[in-house]
Design an enzyme around this catalytic site. Structure first.
Site: not given
Length: 492
Positions: A69, A217, A470
């Site tokens: 991202d 997170y 990812e």
């Protein structure tokens, strides 16, 4: 009833650990945010986010995008920086010419952290609206999602992220001390300042920043471990007794299992078996065991016993095994992006094997299993080799290493045409078409290690399957140290 666990590792010949090391560090250049230097080697990446923080009069340009991202999350970025620094501290002598690139990778983060902590009483912990970003598939070079800066303060604390940034700066100060004393001193001074800030204004950034950091997170294991972690690193950097006293006086906090309810979901953490961007427990035990060994302290509880117990939870033949293994030999723990566990846990075992060797000691896992230093190194090598291609698919999980590796990784910049090939703006609609395309990514994010295969050793090379496809900075950072060691110790 006895249970026998069979783990099969396919060996496809020796790996070029030096080549993998070079590429693992190069990956960080692909994650850079800000104004890129003339020495930039991953040339399909260009300048991005050049006005971060300017809307509020603060320069927050620089740092790293955490994964696929375009948000700068300082919590995992700081952990990745700490691990890069620890890699250089332990294994820098084995890196050869790549050591300079490792130093550059560390400084790219620490320069940004200096900016993020430049205002007393305020620590910037994130740049970018994660909700807007995650709903939009755009290159970092021409993204138009909000670049909102988020900060913690005495009224809205964030002890875990502030403490992790302090740990990163302290660890980096050790790295730079022999080559740039002034910069090292600057990092250490700032680390001390953030140490006091995180300690004085205690609280989790989960509460202060809510949905802007959760569930992306979120801190699931509590901030107490980061407070001890940063104290340990500051002691290592300064040898000041007050930092070791902080570690020892708070040691009982590591014994607690923290259970939290976050957005209606219950999470538990805080075990001596855990280590990663969220929980620092096993890392603390390994690091502090060496610090206590050096200081000659007689009371090693609970750090050395818990480090020993951690070792025994990983060995397949141990009666206290607490992890799973795939049929091909890859270690598995709950949660996504599993290779973060393989690299971080292997790094700790390799480091601890060196500490055990210095102390002329072995770990006993029950009455019949002895964890020798060779066994710990063998474990670490098996995980590295699996990542590089010694697995049932004969597939490397590092982009650009070997003949077979992931082609459709979950990464915006890699999956969209570069500025050189498509200089005009790519809007969200066109970006979504690339996201859903079955074509390989047009840009190689060389050195990127993806989340990895499933527990049955299968891998779906498919962009939307982000748990598997990812890459992240905190997968690569511990791997740098591992590869440096095996570059100089290629034979079992």
């Amino acid at each position: 009833m006895a249970v026998v666990i069979m783990v099969v590792v396919r060996v496809i010949g020796s790996h070029d650990y030096g080549d993998a090391l070079t590429k693992s560090i190069l990956f960080f250049e692909g994650q850079r945010s800000g104004k890129l230097p003339p020495t930039q080697r991953m040339t399909w990446r260009k300048d991005s986010a050049l006005r971060d923080g300017f809307e509020i009069g603060v320069d927050l340009v620089g740092g790293y995008y955490d994964a696929g991202d375009n948000v700068k999350f300082n919590f995992p970025m700081a952990f990745s920086t700490t691990m890069l620094a620890w890699s250089v501290i332990e294994f820098g002598n084995y890196m050869g010419l790549d050591q300079q690139h490792a130093l550059e990778a560390i400084q790219w983060a620490t320069d940004y952290f200096l900016k993020a902590t430049s205002i007393p009483g305020i620590v910037f912990v994130q740049v970018g609206d994660p909700h807007g970003d995650h709903n939009c598939w755009e290159r970092p070079e021409d993204m138009d999602t909000p670049r909102t800066p988020f900060a913690v303060s005495k009224n809205f604390p964030g002890s875990e992220v502030s403490a992790e940034m302090a740990a990163a700066l302290a660890a980096a100060s050790i790295v730079f001390r022999p080559i740039n004393l002034a910069y090292s001193a600057k990092l250490l001074k700032r680390a001390r300042m953030i140490f006091d800030f995180a300690d004085t204004y205690r609280g989790s950034y989960n509460s202060s920043l809510g949905t802007w950091v959760c569930p992306f997170y979120c801190d699931y294991s509590g901030y107490e471990d980061e407070l001890i972690w940063r104290a340990a690193w500051l002691y290592k950097a300064t040898k000041a007794p007050n930092y070791m006293n902080c570690v020892l006086n708070n040691r009982n906090n590591l014994q607690e299992i923290v259970v939290k309810n976050i957005n209606g979901v219950s999470y538990s953490g805080g075990s001596f078996t855990e280590f990663g961007w969220d929980s620092k427990h096993a890392g603390i035990n390994v690091l502090v065991s060496k610090l206590l060994q050096q200081s000659g302290t007689s009371n090693l509880d609970p750090f050395v016993p818990n480090a020993d117990k951690f070792v025994c939870t990983l060995l397949p033949e141990s009666p206290t095994l607490s992890v799973s293994y795939s049929p091909g030999g890859l270690v598995f723990k709950p949660g996504g992006s599993n290779l973060q566990h393989a690299t971080a846990l292997s790094f700790l075992l390799l480091v601890y094997s060196r500490y055990l060797n210095e102390a002329n000691r072995e770990v006993h896992c029950g009455s019949n299993v002895i964890a020798t230093t060779n066994k710990l190194v063998k474990f670490a090598r098996s995980q590295v080799d699996y990542i590089l291609g010694s697995n049932p698919l004969n597939m490397s999980y590092m982009v650009g290493y070997g003949n077979k590796f992931p082609q459709r990784i979950h990464h915006r910049g890699s999956s969209l045409p570069s500025m050189a090939d498509h200089p005009s703006h790519i809007d969200r609609e066109i970006g979504s078409q690339f996201f859903n395309s079955r074509n390989p990514n047009p840009n190689l994010l060389v050195g990127a290690v993806v989340g990895g295969p499933s527990v049955n050793d299968s891998y779906s090379d498919w962009r939307p399957d982000f748990i598997y496809s990812e890459p992240t900075t905190y997968i690569n950072a511990p791997l740098v140290g591992l590869l440096a060691y095996f570059r100089s110790h290629p034979s079992p």
